[in-house]
Design a protein around this motif. Sequence first.
Motif, PDB file in Angstrom:
ATOM      1  N   GLY A  98       0.826  -1.335  -0.034  1.00 26.24           N
ATOM      2  CA  GLY A  98       0.044   0.029   0.035  1.00 26.24           C
ATOM      3  C   GLY A  98       0.973   1.266  -0.028  1.00 26.24           C
ATOM      4  O   GLY A  98       0.242   2.372   0.149  1.00 26.24           O
ATOM      5  N   LYS A  99       2.257   1.067  -0.246  1.00 24.42           N
ATOM      6  CA  LYS A  99       3.043   2.312  -0.242  1.00 24.42           C
ATOM      7  C   LYS A  99       3.504   2.680  -1.610  1.00 24.42           C
ATOM      8  O   LYS A  99       3.919   1.575  -2.123  1.00 24.42           O
ATOM      9  N   ASP A 100       3.863   3.779  -1.744  1.00 25.96           N
ATOM     10  CA  ASP A 100       4.510   4.332  -2.983  1.00 25.96           C
ATOM     11  C   ASP A 100       6.086   4.130  -3.101  1.00 25.96           C
ATOM     12  O   ASP A 100       6.516   4.828  -2.122  1.00 25.96           O
ATOM     13  N   VAL A 101       6.730   3.300  -3.626  1.00 28.87           N
ATOM     14  CA  VAL A 101       8.091   3.130  -3.546  1.00 28.87           C
ATOM     15  C   VAL A 101       8.829   4.495  -3.864  1.00 28.87           C
ATOM     16  O   VAL A 101       9.891   4.710  -3.227  1.00 28.87           O
ATOM     17  N   ASN A 102       8.347   5.216  -5.046  1.00 21.60           N
ATOM     18  CA  ASN A 102       9.106   6.391  -5.320  1.00 21.60           C
ATOM     19  C   ASN A 102       9.288   7.473  -4.183  1.00 21.60           C
ATOM     20  O   ASN A 102       9.860   7.987  -4.118  1.00 21.60           O
ATOM     21  N   ALA A 103       7.869   7.278  -3.587  1.00 18.37           N
ATOM     22  CA  ALA A 103       7.674   8.277  -2.300  1.00 18.37           C
ATOM     23  C   ALA A 103       8.987   7.886  -1.189  1.00 18.37           C
ATOM     24  O   ALA A 103       9.365   8.787  -0.573  1.00 18.37           O
ATOM     25  N   LEU A 104       8.847   6.455  -1.164  1.00 17.91           N
ATOM     26  CA  LEU A 104       9.770   6.260   0.142  1.00 17.91           C
ATOM     27  C   LEU A 104      11.324   6.311  -0.338  1.00 17.91           C
ATOM     28  O   LEU A 104      12.082   6.707   0.595  1.00 17.91           O
ATOM     29  N   ILE A 105      11.685   6.197  -1.567  1.00 21.25           N
ATOM     30  CA  ILE A 105      12.884   6.469  -1.972  1.00 21.25           C
ATOM     31  C   ILE A 105      13.424   7.970  -1.969  1.00 21.25           C
ATOM     32  O   ILE A 105      14.651   8.272  -1.406  1.00 21.25           O
ATOM     33  N   ALA A 106      12.381   8.812  -2.312  1.00 18.94           N
ATOM     34  CA  ALA A 106      12.425  10.228  -2.125  1.00 18.94           C
ATOM     35  C   ALA A 106      12.597  10.766  -0.455  1.00 18.94           C
ATOM     36  O   ALA A 106      13.521  11.585  -0.256  1.00 18.94           O
ATOM     37  N   GLU A 107      12.090  10.163   0.272  1.00 14.38           N
ATOM     38  CA  GLU A 107      11.920  10.320   1.651  1.00 14.38           C
ATOM     39  C   GLU A 107      13.281   9.804   2.357  1.00 14.38           C
ATOM     40  O   GLU A 107      13.894  10.631   3.233  1.00 14.38           O
ATOM     41  N   GLY A 108      13.632   8.773   1.828  1.00 13.84           N
ATOM     42  CA  GLY A 108      15.126   8.334   2.285  1.00 13.84           C
ATOM     43  C   GLY A 108      16.182   9.118   1.874  1.00 13.84           C
ATOM     44  O   GLY A 108      17.140   9.153   2.665  1.00 13.84           O
ATOM     45  N   SER A 109      16.125   9.637   0.689  1.00  8.79           N
ATOM     46  CA  SER A 109      17.175  10.305  -0.093  1.00  8.79           C
ATOM     47  C   SER A 109      17.204  11.701   0.957  1.00  8.79           C
ATOM     48  O   SER A 109      18.277  12.301   0.996  1.00  8.79           O
ATOM     49  N   ALA A 110      15.921  12.110   1.134  1.00 11.04           N
ATOM     50  CA  ALA A 110      16.157  13.351   2.006  1.00 11.04           C
ATOM     51  C   ALA A 110      16.748  13.151   3.575  1.00 11.04           C
ATOM     52  O   ALA A 110      17.553  14.399   3.769  1.00 11.04           O
ATOM     53  N   LYS A 111      16.341  11.978   3.935  1.00 11.04           N
ATOM     54  CA  LYS A 111      17.272  11.802   5.439  1.00 11.04           C
ATOM     55  C   LYS A 111      18.581  11.632   5.136  1.00 11.04           C
ATOM     56  O   LYS A 111      19.464  11.846   5.999  1.00 11.04           O
ATOM     57  N   LEU A 112      19.065  10.955   3.987  1.00 10.86           N
ATOM     58  CA  LEU A 112      20.408  10.852   3.837  1.00 10.86           C
ATOM     59  C   LEU A 112      21.065  12.153   3.535  1.00 10.86           C
ATOM     60  O   LEU A 112      22.157  12.212   3.943  1.00 10.86           O
ATOM     61  N   ALA A 113      20.252  12.911   2.899  1.00 14.72           N
ATOM     62  CA  ALA A 113      20.913  14.339   2.675  1.00 14.72           C
ATOM     63  C   ALA A 113      21.394  15.034   3.942  1.00 14.72           C
ATOM     64  O   ALA A 113      22.232  16.080   3.653  1.00 14.72           O
ATOM     65  N   SER A 114      20.768  15.008   4.895  1.00 10.41           N
ATOM     66  CA  SER A 114      20.835  15.617   6.282  1.00 10.41           C
ATOM     67  C   SER A 114      22.056  14.876   6.801  1.00 10.41           C
ATOM     68  O   SER A 114      22.452  15.323   8.148  1.00 10.41           O
TER      69      SER A 114
END
Length: 111
Positions: free
Chosen positions: A48-64
Amino acid sequence: MRHLAAYLLLQVGGNASPSAADVKKVLSAVGIDSDEERLSKLISELEGKDVNALIAEGSAKLASVPSGGAVASSGGGAGGAPAAAAEEKKEEEKKEEKEESDDDMGFGLFD
């Protein structure tokens, strides 16, 4: 990791919601056995989750996350060159000393 890779391959291939059987089929096609426990956990967490959104969220976390190289590169360009040359010389001298100490063992590798 292999389960996730197979899951993402299926999504890229057009399967919007791959099942555990789909992932097993992909893995078995290349001769890889799947771990039932890990596969079921992956499917349940991604359901039920959008993988593209999960990847974007993970990338934002790694950027910090701070990286070690970013801080060291803040020095001046002209002032850093002589220091770098001096460090290289010291490293070369240390390497030469190490090589010499290996020769003191009294025998050679191919003697």
